[in-house]
Design a protein around this motif. Sequence first.
Motif, short mmCIF file in Angstrom:
data_model
loop_
_atom_site.label_atom_id
_atom_site.label_comp_id
_atom_site.label_asym_id
_atom_site.label_seq_id
_atom_site.Cartn_x
_atom_site.Cartn_y
_atom_site.Cartn_z
N GLU A 1 2.53 -9.08 -5.43
CA GLU A 1 1.36 -9.04 -6.11
C GLU A 1 0.43 -8.44 -7.04
N VAL A 2 0.11 -7.87 -5.91
CA VAL A 2 -0.59 -6.24 -6.30
C VAL A 2 -0.20 -5.50 -4.95
N VAL A 3 -0.85 -3.51 -6.14
CA VAL A 3 -0.33 -2.40 -5.02
C VAL A 3 -1.15 -1.73 -5.11
N THR A 4 -1.76 -0.92 -4.45
CA THR A 4 -2.62 -0.14 -3.86
C THR A 4 -2.19 1.49 -3.96
N CYS A 5 -2.70 2.52 -3.86
CA CYS A 5 -2.20 3.43 -3.19
C CYS A 5 -4.26 4.91 -3.61
N VAL A 6 -3.83 5.32 -1.69
CA VAL A 6 -4.98 5.59 -2.15
C VAL A 6 -5.06 7.07 -1.48
N PHE A 7 -5.35 8.26 -2.39
CA PHE A 7 -6.13 9.64 -1.81
C PHE A 7 -4.56 9.84 -1.96
N MET A 8 -2.69 9.63 -3.36
CA MET A 8 -2.54 10.16 -2.66
C MET A 8 -1.67 10.05 -4.19
N GLY A 9 -2.34 10.49 -5.17
CA GLY A 9 -1.95 10.12 -6.52
C GLY A 9 -1.55 11.00 -6.95
N HIS A 10 -2.04 12.46 -6.53
CA HIS A 10 -2.14 13.73 -7.58
C HIS A 10 -0.49 13.70 -6.95
N ASP A 11 0.20 13.23 -5.80
CA ASP A 11 1.57 13.62 -5.27
C ASP A 11 2.77 12.87 -6.50
N PHE A 12 2.09 12.48 -7.25
CA PHE A 12 2.96 11.93 -8.36
C PHE A 12 3.19 13.35 -9.97
N TRP A 13 2.54 13.80 -9.97
CA TRP A 13 2.16 15.34 -10.78
C TRP A 13 2.99 16.60 -10.33
N ALA B 1 -18.97 8.10 -4.48
CA ALA B 1 -19.63 9.63 -4.27
C ALA B 1 -19.09 10.60 -2.81
N ALA B 2 -18.16 9.21 -2.52
CA ALA B 2 -17.54 9.60 -0.76
C ALA B 2 -16.09 9.20 -1.12
N PRO B 3 -14.95 9.97 -1.51
CA PRO B 3 -14.88 12.08 -1.17
C PRO B 3 -15.66 11.70 -2.78
N PRO B 4 -16.27 12.94 -2.40
CA PRO B 4 -16.91 13.27 -4.13
C PRO B 4 -15.76 13.31 -5.33
N SER B 5 -16.33 13.32 -6.34
CA SER B 5 -15.01 13.19 -7.45
C SER B 5 -14.35 12.24 -7.35
N GLY B 6 -14.36 11.17 -6.62
CA GLY B 6 -13.01 9.69 -5.99
C GLY B 6 -13.80 8.75 -7.61
N ILE B 7 -12.51 8.60 -7.97
CA ILE B 7 -13.03 6.75 -8.77
C ILE B 7 -11.29 5.58 -8.07
N LEU B 8 -11.67 4.67 -8.74
CA LEU B 8 -10.44 3.59 -8.26
C LEU B 8 -10.10 2.75 -9.81
N ASP C 1 0.78 -1.02 -0.19
CA ASP C 1 -0.16 0.34 -0.12
C ASP C 1 0.74 1.04 -0.03
N LEU C 2 0.66 1.72 -0.87
CA LEU C 2 1.69 3.02 -1.30
C LEU C 2 0.63 4.41 -0.72
N GLY C 3 2.14 4.89 0.73
CA GLY C 3 0.88 5.67 1.18
C GLY C 3 -0.05 5.84 1.55
N CYS D 1 -6.61 4.55 -6.65
CA CYS D 1 -7.56 5.70 -6.42
C CYS D 1 -7.44 6.73 -5.26
N ASP D 2 -7.94 7.85 -6.02
CA ASP D 2 -7.60 9.37 -5.98
C ASP D 2 -9.22 10.83 -6.39
N VAL D 3 -8.66 11.79 -5.90
CA VAL D 3 -9.85 12.23 -6.05
C VAL D 3 -9.75 13.35 -7.26
N VAL D 4 -10.16 13.15 -8.12
CA VAL D 4 -10.16 14.07 -9.85
C VAL D 4 -10.59 15.72 -9.63
N ARG D 5 -9.50 16.38 -10.93
CA ARG D 5 -10.26 17.70 -10.67
C ARG D 5 -11.65 17.82 -11.15
N THR D 6 -12.14 18.68 -10.79
CA THR D 6 -13.80 19.11 -10.49
C THR D 6 -13.75 20.07 -11.96
#
Length: 346
Positions: free
Chosen positions: A235-247, A328-335, A168-170, A272-277
Amino acid sequence: MTDTSFIPRPAVAPSYTVGAAASLFSSYVVASAISASHQLGLLDLLHTEGGTDVATAAGDRLDHGVVRGLLDTLVWAKVVEVDGDRYAVGPGFADVYAARGYFYWLVKGCGELFSIAPDVAAPGQRVDDFYHRDMRAVAIGSRLIGDSEVEPLFDEIIGGLDFTTIADLGCGSGQRLIRIAERDPGVTAVGVDIARGAVDLAEKSVADAGLDGRVRIVQGDVLALRPEEVFADVEVVTCVFMGHDFWPMQRCVDGLANLRRAFPNAKRLLLCDVVRTPGAASPETTTIFTLGFELIHDLMGVYIPSREEWLEAFDAAGWELVRERHVAAPPSGILFELVPSASRSA
């Protein structure tokens, strides 16, 4: 004859002392009171018991005046109701309790940075470690934010995968890995986080769960991980709510591509991260979290990508999108569920 020049006249209050501006001011205080009440356990007490008095809520450890002040602030917001000396849950309590993680993230986790916004607005001031966030509070708040939709969705997806080692990253508080390890005794796990506060919290959580031998926590920069023995069997890598730190984009592409080298046996990446609205914010359409999430990252100089930009980065970095789930929680979240692209080498 009476000298009328000294007759007191009623003061005319400026328009901002009541109404919209006054409510904005009081709302800031309420947000702070919700965050503090969560940390002090007052919200949990109200949730469990349905009500309390100041003496019970404060006990021997808290100042009675502070506890009364916090509860009276919540009364203003109709989160709590008061009848004599007893405070009971009000009409707004259920929603506030469900959203407590957002308030804790906002106030305790990010409050200091919001308070110095003018001091970090100029590029010349944004050097070295120009801001501070309470990463332990950010980790706790993020865990609470994800509990309603994101974590059940992860459980559903992970339950359908065949693996023995997960990373699990972050990793924040480490609760995701703890839950996975407790559910399946055959699984080992490693969590990675760059923040010392989050690592300390995760290590304590793992120890408290009795999982020291199966869940390992590593402090490191997710963008610069090197192939190590602890990552070799993942074998499985997860990354939740910190992917935007890649940019921004090239940094993200390089970071995602590097994950394939750091985890050579990874068969799945669940990000999984929250995308720009899109569009302008408004009280009628803007959901909880959106303003705070986007502004805090503006202050940190962190770019929030759109869904389309994520898809472009995945393709360029050699990850193939299997499917995506919107929450929907958090809003604008996509996995995003991804696999290494067979047509590219890492």
